[in-house]
Design a protein around this motif. Sequence first.
Motif, PDB file in Angstrom:
ATOM      1  N   CYS A 223       0.858  -1.196   0.000  1.00  0.00           N
ATOM      2  CA  CYS A 223       0.000   0.000   0.000  1.00  0.00           C
ATOM      3  C   CYS A 223       0.887   1.237   0.000  1.00  0.00           C
ATOM      4  O   CYS A 223       1.807   1.345   0.808  1.00  0.00           O
ATOM      5  CB  CYS A 223      -0.907  -0.008   1.236  1.00  0.00           C
ATOM      6  SG  CYS A 223      -1.783   1.558   1.477  1.00  0.00           S
ATOM      7  N   CYS A 226       0.179   3.004   3.831  1.00  0.00           N
ATOM      8  CA  CYS A 226       0.516   2.378   5.117  1.00  0.00           C
ATOM      9  C   CYS A 226       1.541   1.253   4.985  1.00  0.00           C
ATOM     10  O   CYS A 226       1.979   0.698   5.976  1.00  0.00           O
ATOM     11  CB  CYS A 226      -0.748   1.878   5.803  1.00  0.00           C
ATOM     12  SG  CYS A 226      -1.413   0.396   5.039  1.00  0.00           S
ATOM     13  N   CYS A 228       1.231  -1.739   3.986  1.00  0.00           N
ATOM     14  CA  CYS A 228       0.816  -3.125   4.247  1.00  0.00           C
ATOM     15  C   CYS A 228       0.946  -3.938   2.952  1.00  0.00           C
ATOM     16  O   CYS A 228       0.944  -3.364   1.851  1.00  0.00           O
ATOM     17  CB  CYS A 228      -0.612  -3.190   4.785  1.00  0.00           C
ATOM     18  SG  CYS A 228      -1.869  -2.855   3.555  1.00  0.00           S
ATOM     19  N   CYS A 258      -4.442  -0.032   0.179  1.00  0.00           N
ATOM     20  CA  CYS A 258      -5.384  -0.960   0.815  1.00  0.00           C
ATOM     21  C   CYS A 258      -6.727  -0.244   0.897  1.00  0.00           C
ATOM     22  O   CYS A 258      -6.796   0.978   0.716  1.00  0.00           O
ATOM     23  CB  CYS A 258      -4.876  -1.362   2.204  1.00  0.00           C
ATOM     24  SG  CYS A 258      -4.838  -0.019   3.383  1.00  0.00           S
ATOM     25  N   CYS A 261      -6.937   2.715   3.624  1.00  0.00           N
ATOM     26  CA  CYS A 261      -6.305   3.995   3.251  1.00  0.00           C
ATOM     27  C   CYS A 261      -7.091   4.691   2.128  1.00  0.00           C
ATOM     28  O   CYS A 261      -7.275   5.899   2.141  1.00  0.00           O
ATOM     29  CB  CYS A 261      -4.859   3.785   2.794  1.00  0.00           C
ATOM     30  SG  CYS A 261      -3.755   3.353   4.143  1.00  0.00           S
TER      31      CYS A 261
HETATM   32 ZN   LIG Z   1      -2.979   1.262   3.480  1.00  0.00          ZN
END
Ligand SMILES: [Zn+2]
Length: 321
Positions: A223, A226, A228, A258, A261
């Motif tokens: 992402c 963030c 991830c 993601c 977000c």
């Molecule tokens: Zn994210």
Amino acid sequence: MDFNLEEAFIHIISKGKKDNTYKFALAKFLLDISKNTKDKQNITILYEDISEAFLKYYWVQECKYKLKQDFKQNSQPVVITIIQKYCGKEYISDSYDKYFKDKKSVKKEIIQEIEKKCLGDVIPRFQPKESNKFYSHNHIKNARKFHISKDKDRSIVLNSDTIFFLKKSYELLHKALILEWAKFLEKTNFTPKLISKIENLGENKRSSLGKYKKILLEIDTKCFYCNCNLLDNKIHIDHFIPWSYIYDDEIWNLVLSCSSCNLKKSDYLANEECLSKIKKRNSDSNLSIPNKDISDYYLNCKKSGFLEYSNSHNKLECIKS
Ligand SMILES: [Zn+2]
């Protein structure tokens, strides 16, 4: 006879008073209503219906695209003052229909106020003038009026010949109108895709971004915000600078994120750390387009009134990968 009406129409939208864009809004309303009228007959149009169309056109310009309308120094058209009074001055991420879905009484109040304060001048001006030098040629001497204004009933009557003419020449006149409207707004706005924004007032046609996913996944599988791992999550494609500003799907403006977000960010701007990150990504991945700098778009978008995402408890940060 059509020729007379065509000259008259073009004259009205291209010449004359330059304080606001009401005549363009009225021209668009008359074109659209004629296009959707089936029978060849006169139709009565309430001022209220014209006001509602004005609300939609200007709500989209003010609340979605943040187009500046101050053609005179320090003064904005009354219709914008009315919209800001009820809807605030900040960018609104909801669509027009969604925003007013549960605000029917507010919508009614705005429409009434627009009717009272904005139509008085523009309706009588939307007529061919026989006294005008432009119309003194013989072939236009007897140009018929576009409509009969009935102030007492707060309505106008659009005659069947006008409807027939507007309907028949719709495509051509609509293009001429959009050109003049955009030329006018171009004086006060530095925004991408101005013509398309005016052309599609309120009808946001967004195409699928699926085709960009593969290319973006080759660049990064995390992402953008963030960090991830996206391979374990639902992948969203986010417009780094809001779509309502860029009004296009440019790969240099797209990032994978993601769902959490993506939903948080919505049409907000990410912070400047994220701007540095996308600049680096674009440069490393050769995604920049010659003569375009994403920083310029970012700063102009901010200047236009788009807000940076900020929520101290729920921050949208760019975590360095
Ligand atoms: Zn994210």
